[in-house]
Design a protein around this motif. Structure first.
Motif: not given
Ligand code: FAD
Length: 465
Positions: A130-142
């Motif tokens: 959570k300290g380095s992943c981004t919303m874009g990555g979270i959305l793109a990987t579900n």
């Protein structure tokens, strides 16, 4: 040529080459490394559009990248333009009444947690990166994480999306609506598409009430079956307030202790099955402390645990009595990626029905022992949703590695499971897609890809075999 055109569109400062690209040339694990053409760092959706128009015209590969914490090699980009969303890191708006936040793709997950918390709300997706992943990555990987049991995967937490297509067109799906039956649902198509269909630039995400009290415990259990019984009991007595139900076997806890010799571990004697359980409550009846100073939700947990101790289903339990203790419990669980990648590893991320997790583990262990007697299974699981991270420590290289991964995936599939639970496909799971995915589903995916990205410039070579 492309680099010069990109510099013309974004300015020299925001198109990096040479040494400056170093942070974008490897993933978090270090297991994937690559040599991009350049790194483009647009600051707006219009600039993302400009980058893609240039790349589209040139037939130039583009790899969207967020925090580079994905575990499936999805950001590998030899010769590609790495399209970093890191400058698009604004939380544009939080609307507490509507329980939504409008975020740009480069927002770090932890930053959204903090901003929501300031409003007494929560974005309930959480995990170790959570300290380095981004919303874009979270959305793109579900992405999934530890609270899927209660709040669902990323797809369940998104109302609106802004996406830039391969040719630079911007699709505006930024509604904050819970109901919107206007044709095909492009939002859910884009979520989990790992950068192969479009570049996500912004989203409207759901927020929930921040729990006002947690009851968190580490449990030493007799076996996995007994722990499922506990999960179901807790769901019944709390009306579904279990936020997380995480499984750590003895071997995992011992490996964590070796990496963190100063960590405070709750049990003197280890247990074959350690469960981290967390309940979260918002209602005053569960939250307002009683005469003992504890919130009633903690009493519910302690009563259920007491009954199981008496029945002999539970060997040991430690309930967190302070926020610091709660954080220690979570530190043990959230070190999973660090623990599992601390030796040469094959990462298998599978899902099986909840009542078959124990069976799966037994069968996977048997297959592994036959194939590679020296290998060590380093397991940790989001048990509450049946997601098992069956990592394998092994010195094996080449085809034998693929064979091990394939065997673990086969055991999951044989029990009605999936070969990819939450880490996506990237490069790592492409062979499994070819082997196991329904051929007609693959044909449909290829058609969708060809329609949206006819030149194949977006994250080429990923996801679809
Ligand atoms: P990246 O790694 O940068 O990218 C991941 C993929 O998304 C790539 O294919 C990339 O091309 C694509 N992508 C990135 N941004 C965009 C965009 N804006 N538009 C289109 N495509 C884009 N995952 C879980 O689901 N649950 C967990 O519990 C979990 N725990 C983790 C713990 C640790 C310590 C680590 C290191 C990882 C963990 N992960 C977990 C992996 C998880 O996938 C990532 O952490 C996260 O979802 C990816 O975010 P990112 O910004 O780092 O994406």
């Amino acid at each position: 040529m492309t680099v010069a055109a990109l510099r013309g569109a974004l300015g020299d400062r925001f198109v990096l080459t040479g040494e400056d690209m170093a942070p974008w040339c490897r993933d978090w694990t270090g297991g994937y490394r690559w040599a991009p053409l350049c790194v483009a760092r647009p600051g707006t959706a219009e600039e993302v559009s400009a980058v893609l128009r240039i790349a589209h015209q040139a037939g130039q590969a583009v790899v969207p990248v967020g925090g580079n914490t994905g575990l499936s090699g999805g950001t590998c980009g030899d010769g590609a333009v790495m399209l970093s969303l890191d400058r698009m890191n604004r939380i544009r708006e939080i609307r507490p009444e509507a329980r939504v936040a409008v975020v740009e793709a480069g927002v770090i997950l932890g930053a959204l947690h903090a901003a929501a918390e300031a409003e007494g709300l929560s974005f309930p997706m959480t995990f170790g990166a959570k300290g380095s992943c981004t919303m874009g990555g979270i959305l793109a990987t579900n992405a999934g994480g530890s609270n899927v049991l209660r709040y669902g995967n990323t797809r369940d937490l998104v109302l609106g999306l802004e996406v830039v297509l391969a040719d630079g067109r911007i699709v505006d799906l930024m509604g904050a609506l819970h109901k919107d039956n206007t044709g095909l649902n492009l939002r859910t198509l884009m979520i989990g598409s790992e950068g192969i269909l479009g570049v996500i630039t912004a989203a409207v995400v759901k927020l929930v009430a921040q729990p006002k009290a947690y009851a968190t415990a580490l449990l030493g259990m007799r076996d996995l079956e007994a722990s499922l019984d506990l999960l179901n009991r807790l769901q019944a007595v709390t009306g579904g307030q279990v936020e997380a139900f995480e499984y750590m076997p003895r071997r995992y806890v011992e490996a964590y202790a070796r990496l963190h010799p100063d960590a405070r571990l709750p049990f003197e004697e280890g247990h074959d099955v350690t469960i981290l359980v967390e309940l979260g409550a918002t209602a005053p009846r569960d939250v307002v402390p009683g005469p003992d100073g504890q919130p009633p939700i903690a009493g519910l947990l302690e009563t259920a645990l007491g009954e199981m101790l008496e029945a002999g289903d539970l060997a040991d339990a430690v309930v967190a009595h302070s926020e610091a203790q709660r954080r220690d419990f979570w530190a043990l669980r959230e070190a999973a990626a660090e623990v599992c990648t601390s030796r040469p590893v094959i990462i298998c991320d599978v899902a099986v029905p909840l009542d078959r997790v124990a069976l799966f583990l037994g069968q996977a262990d048997r297959r592994l022992a036959e194939m590679d007697p020296e290998a060590v299974a380093m397991v940790v699981a989001h048990l509450g949703d049946g997601n098992v991270h069956y990592s394998v420590w092994t010195e094996t290289t080449g085809a034998a590695r693929n064979a091990i991964m394939e065997a673990v995936e086969e055991e999951a599939l044989a029990l009605g499971g999936s070969f990819s639970a939450e880490h996506g496909i990237g490069l790592a799971k492409r062979p499994a897609m070819a082997r196991f995915k329904d051929p007609v589903a693959l044909e449909v995916m290829r058609s969708v890809k060809a329609a949206l990205d006819p030149k194949g410039i977006l994250n080429p070579g990923k996801v679809i075999p």
